[in-house]
Design a protein around this motif. Structure first.
Motif, short mmCIF file in Angstrom:
data_model
loop_
_atom_site.label_atom_id
_atom_site.label_comp_id
_atom_site.label_asym_id
_atom_site.label_seq_id
_atom_site.Cartn_x
_atom_site.Cartn_y
_atom_site.Cartn_z
N ILE A 34 -84.89 -34.35 7.05
CA ILE A 34 -84.91 -35.56 7.87
C ILE A 34 -84.64 -35.18 9.31
O ILE A 34 -83.68 -34.45 9.60
N VAL A 35 -85.47 -35.68 10.22
CA VAL A 35 -85.26 -35.50 11.64
C VAL A 35 -85.02 -36.87 12.25
O VAL A 35 -85.91 -37.74 12.22
N ALA A 36 -83.82 -37.10 12.77
CA ALA A 36 -83.45 -38.38 13.37
C ALA A 36 -83.26 -38.20 14.87
O ALA A 36 -82.46 -37.35 15.30
N VAL A 37 -83.99 -38.96 15.65
CA VAL A 37 -83.95 -38.86 17.11
C VAL A 37 -83.33 -40.14 17.66
O VAL A 37 -83.72 -41.25 17.28
N MET A 38 -82.38 -39.99 18.58
CA MET A 38 -81.74 -41.16 19.20
C MET A 38 -81.66 -40.96 20.70
O MET A 38 -81.12 -39.96 21.17
N THR A 39 -82.22 -41.92 21.45
CA THR A 39 -82.24 -41.83 22.90
C THR A 39 -82.00 -43.21 23.50
O THR A 39 -82.15 -44.23 22.83
N ASP A 40 -81.64 -43.23 24.78
CA ASP A 40 -81.46 -44.52 25.44
C ASP A 40 -82.38 -44.67 26.63
O ASP A 40 -82.23 -45.59 27.44
N GLY A 41 -83.34 -43.77 26.75
CA GLY A 41 -84.24 -43.85 27.89
C GLY A 41 -85.56 -43.18 27.61
O GLY A 41 -85.76 -42.56 26.56
N LEU A 42 -86.48 -43.32 28.55
CA LEU A 42 -87.81 -42.78 28.38
C LEU A 42 -87.91 -41.35 28.91
O LEU A 42 -87.15 -40.93 29.78
N GLU A 43 -88.86 -40.62 28.37
CA GLU A 43 -89.18 -39.26 28.81
C GLU A 43 -89.39 -39.23 30.32
O GLU A 43 -90.10 -40.06 30.89
#
Length: 215
Positions: A108-117
């Motif tokens: 499982i790969v879980a990605v968490m971000t609060d902004g755009l690239e």
């Protein structure tokens, strides 16, 4: 045959400067996430990587019982594409080097971000999408994408993550977003004790409404 009782969870966490305002929320959510996964059936090892305009592996392949509390130190900009490309490529090489019997039945790969690239130099969205779709189709990897201050379904699908596993969360609801994700992962891990092909549960409409609501 791979080890169907073993899950390797790769957690890719944004630590760019904008995460400062939700730092405590994310740290607390990660602690609760680990506590729930420790209670799930089967074995689980965790690799945690953080990114801003740099990419760092905090710990690799630790038993979930041994993962220390998260200490988030926000800084820098958001090189999301470079981080995803690096993590998935490194994980693929690492697992390919293992004897088949030692490879996890569930990845499982879980990605968490609060902004755009806004800062990648080596990877672009189309290349990341191709890589994610390859690992999903060929090896059955599961991907989740959680994003704040964006249409996370649109961004997630542009990177190869199914819409059903992409979630927008309101700033300040990082803890709840981790909780919802943890429940999906725990449910799938339980199901895979008897069904090696059990899918990752989709986010429900109610979960989407609740997590996107800033109140």
């Amino acid at each position: 045959m791979t080890d169907q009782t073993l899950t390797h969870l790769y957690f890719l966490l944004d630590r760019s400067g904008s995460m400062q305002t939700i730092k405590s929320d994310i740290e607390g959510g990660f602690a609760a996430f680990l506590a729930e996964q420790r209670e799930a059936p089967g074995r689980c090892v965790v690799t945690l990587a953080q990114f801003d305009d740099r990419y760092d592996v905090v710990h690799a392949g630790l038993d979930v019982a041994d993962v220390p509390p998260l200490v988030l130190a926000p800084r820098g900009s958001t090189a999301l594409h470079d981080a995803m490309g690096r993590l998935v490529t490194d994980a693929g090489a690492e697992l390919a080097a293992l004897p088949e019997a030692e490879r996890p039945g569930t990845v499982i790969v879980a990605v968490m971000t609060d902004g755009l690239e806004n800062a990648s130099r080596e990877w672009h969205a189309q290349a990341v999408k191709a890589l994610v779709e390859q690992q999903s189709a060929t090896y059955g990897w599961q991907f989740l994408y959680m994003g704040a201050d964006q249409d996370a379904v649109e961004v997630g699908t542009s990177l190869g993550v199914p819409a059903e596993q992409s979630m927008t969360y309101a700033r300040g609801k990082g803890r709840q977003a981790m909780g919802a994700k943890s429940e999906k992962i725990r449910s799938m891990r339980a199901a895979r004790m008897t069904d090696a092909a059990a899918p990752m549960p989709a986010y429900t409409a109610a979960e989407r409404r609740d997590l996107a609501d800033p109140s």
